[in-house]
Design an enzyme around this catalytic site. Structure first.
Site, PDB file in Angstrom:
ATOM      1  N   GLU A   9      57.505  76.812  18.597  1.00  0.00           N
ATOM      2  CA  GLU A   9      58.715  76.423  19.457  1.00  0.00           C
ATOM      3  C   GLU A   9      58.301  74.526  19.510  1.00  0.00           C
ATOM      4  O   GLU A   9      58.462  73.609  20.507  1.00  0.00           O
ATOM      5  CB  GLU A   9      57.763  76.737  20.645  1.00  0.00           C
ATOM      6  CG  GLU A   9      56.266  76.873  21.105  1.00  0.00           C
ATOM      7  CD  GLU A   9      55.762  77.286  22.645  1.00  0.00           C
ATOM      8  OE1 GLU A   9      55.318  75.851  23.803  1.00  0.00           O
ATOM      9  OE2 GLU A   9      55.656  78.014  22.126  1.00  0.00           O
ATOM     10  N   CYS A  40      55.022  81.333  23.038  1.00  0.00           N
ATOM     11  CA  CYS A  40      53.917  82.282  22.046  1.00  0.00           C
ATOM     12  C   CYS A  40      53.772  83.266  21.774  1.00  0.00           C
ATOM     13  O   CYS A  40      53.538  83.649  21.480  1.00  0.00           O
ATOM     14  CB  CYS A  40      53.226  82.396  22.929  1.00  0.00           C
ATOM     15  SG  CYS A  40      52.400  80.309  24.524  1.00  0.00           S
ATOM     16  N   HIS A  42      46.257  87.058  23.147  1.00  0.00           N
ATOM     17  CA  HIS A  42      47.432  86.368  22.987  1.00  0.00           C
ATOM     18  C   HIS A  42      46.603  84.614  24.111  1.00  0.00           C
ATOM     19  O   HIS A  42      46.079  85.446  25.670  1.00  0.00           O
ATOM     20  CB  HIS A  42      48.389  86.137  23.671  1.00  0.00           C
ATOM     21  CG  HIS A  42      48.997  84.771  23.921  1.00  0.00           C
ATOM     22  ND1 HIS A  42      49.213  83.553  23.322  1.00  0.00           N
ATOM     23  CD2 HIS A  42      50.227  84.121  25.512  1.00  0.00           C
ATOM     24  CE1 HIS A  42      49.121  82.456  23.666  1.00  0.00           C
ATOM     25  NE2 HIS A  42      49.822  82.886  24.980  1.00  0.00           N
TER      26      HIS A  42
END
Lengths: 418, 79
Positions: free
Chosen positions: A82, A114, A250
């Site tokens: 990103e 993400c 994550h």
């Protein structure tokens, strides 16, 4: 059944880091209950580091151990990010050049906040499973940085800046995906995915972020429950406690996954607090170790947590790891795979932990100067020569050859090995 | 369930998640941040409150909630 998964995995956690507690004090953030956010250090991108240099530095040790024949079988290079500096040109083209890969190779870039690293991994897995080019490999490089340029004006951006700054890091994960899954053998078809439209965190302007951290946490938790439920539908008998020896999440920051794990243990198993705590230490903490040192590296964080789990957990027998990936906006996925002791030994050859130790520790004055200096490479920079003397200690902190950005010439980025 | 009764449930949950907070200071107009709750605590308070009330709403329904009363309004509208 066709074997598939990660043949090699390496992390590059940057060249410099900052103590997060010092940063929080320096910024005057409210430190009430700050300790239970479980943050320690974060990697910081130097002005002469960018997503390309980080990605190449993660992938180079993998490429270096491949034979020429094996290297030539890399037929896809997927950059997951990103933080790109160009809306059109894929950063894969730069990485392909500096890694000297075969030109019969697909070069492209994936954006999905993400979740991007997991998206890339799944695309690589599906490419191998399709068997359209038997024996071919995919190199998936998830790479992200966060540059905190001082945003003009107040409101949402300033608010976003204050919550994101202590947790946001810089780094990359490189995954070689093939039919030789030495590191992580994927459970084929064991994927629960879940996504919907939500405006939680985003990058609507170059070089900065905005968003609502509370909404992002709520969305993350909804997605964890829903993607795991979908995984259960596809894997009859799957159980949150018994099916996975370890869990790699994550990890925006440690406290968040601790809360997420607690929620799942309570919802799925009605577990009591002491059981939840012990289970967190045993099954989740191994994956948190590197995340606490590098910070949130967005698209690469799930792979960072997986690498941390593989290196720091116990694999006396083959063990299954459950992985959860979430990307704002949003999309998420729960998937799994198996790791063996041989896989752990192979991973340890890259010396990730030592390389993290060799990073240069920034003082707060250096960090503030770095934010100022980074304006020279803001999005859209046409021409600049990077100051190689700036925080020179960081360039000398490691004995590993590293790629750094040298110059931007008419938008073209030129790098050098140091 | 009436708003007042839901507030009592939420107040109990707040005392459980934030044991250092004097429950006398917890009024419906208060913002959880001002009581010292971080983002994890705030989410925990929402989840435990739903659990006690036997509700199952998407957590994102609570996005943008500014104070305890607004959180209770979301709960009331779904009981």
């Amino acid at each position: 059944m066709q074997l598939v998964g990660i043949e090699m995995l390496n992390i590059f956690g940057g060249s410099a880091y900052l103590d997060v507690d010092q940063l929080a004090s320096h910024r005057g953030l409210d430190k009430t209950r700050f300790d239970n956010l479980l943050m320690k250090e974060k990697s910081v991108a130097l002005p002469y580091e960018d997503p390309v240099s980080l990605g190449v530095n993660a992938a180079k040790p993998i490429i270096d151990v491949l034979s020429d024949n094996e290297k030539d079988r890399i037929e896809m290079l997927i950059t997951c990010t990103e933080s790109s500096f160009d809306f059109g040109k894929s950063m894969s083209s730069y990485m392909h050049d500096y890694l000297k890969l075969n030109r019969n190779c697909r070069l492209f870039e994936i954006k999905s906040a993400c979740y991007s690293g997991t998206t890339g991994l799944q695309m690589g897995i599906n490419f191998v499973l399709s068997q359209v080019s038997p024996g071919a490999k995919a190199l998936v490089i998830a790479t992200d940085i966060s540059r905190f340029l001082v945003a003009e004006g107040g409101g949402v951006l300033s608010e976003g800046w204050s919550f994101a700054e202590p947790s946001s890091g810089a780094g990359a994960a490189a995954m070689l995906v093939s039919d030789r899954p030495h590191i992580f053998q994927v459970d084929v078809g064991a994927n629960g995915y879940y996504g919907f439209e939500v405006m939680d965190t985003c990058r609507p302007v170059a070089d900065s972020e905005a968003g609502d951290s509370d909404l992002s946490l709520l969305s993350y938790l909804d997605c964890l429950e829903q993607s795991f439920s979908e995984y259960q539908k596809r894997v009859p008998g799957a159980n949150y406690l018994e099916s996975f020896s370890y869990l790699a999440f994550h990890t925006p920051f440690g406290g968040m996954i601790k809360g997420a794990h607690r929620t799942m243990m309570r919802k799925m198993l009605k577990a009591k607090a002491d059981v939840v705590e012990a289970d967190f230490e045993e099954r989740v903490f191994p994956g948190l170790i590197y995340c606490q040192r590098v910070g949130n590296i967005m698209g690469a964080t799930t792979a960072l947590s997986l690498a941390s789990t593989i290196e720091n957990a116990v694999f006396d027998t083959p063990k299954r790891i459950g992985c959860f990936s979430y990307g704002s906006g949003c999309c998420s996925e729960f998937f799994s795979g198996v790791v063996t002791i041989e896989g752990q030994e192979r991973m340890q050859r890259f010396g990730i932990s030592n390389k993290l130790k060799q990073r240069y520790q920034l003082s707060m004055d250096e960090y503030d100067a770095l934010i100022e200096e980074s304006t020279n490479v803001r999005f859209g920079t046409r021409t600049v020569k990077l100051d190689t003397e700036f925080i020179g200690g960081a360039r000398k902190s490691s004995n590993m050859p590293r790629l750094f950005l040298k110059e931007i010439k008419e938008y073209h980025r030129l790098y050098e090995w140091v | 369930m009436e708003k007042g009764n839901i507030f009592l449930v939420v107040k109990d949950v707040i005392s459980e998640v934030l044991p250092d907070v004097d429950s006398e200071t917890v009024t419906i107009d208060k913002n959880l941040k001002s009581l010292g709750a971080n983002s994890i605590d705030r989410t925990e308070i929402v989840m435990l409150s739903m659990e006690r009330l036997g509700l199952k709403l998407p957590l994102v329904s609570f996005g943008g909630v500014e104070n305890i009363e607004e959180m209770i309004d979301v709960l009331v509208n779904n009981t």
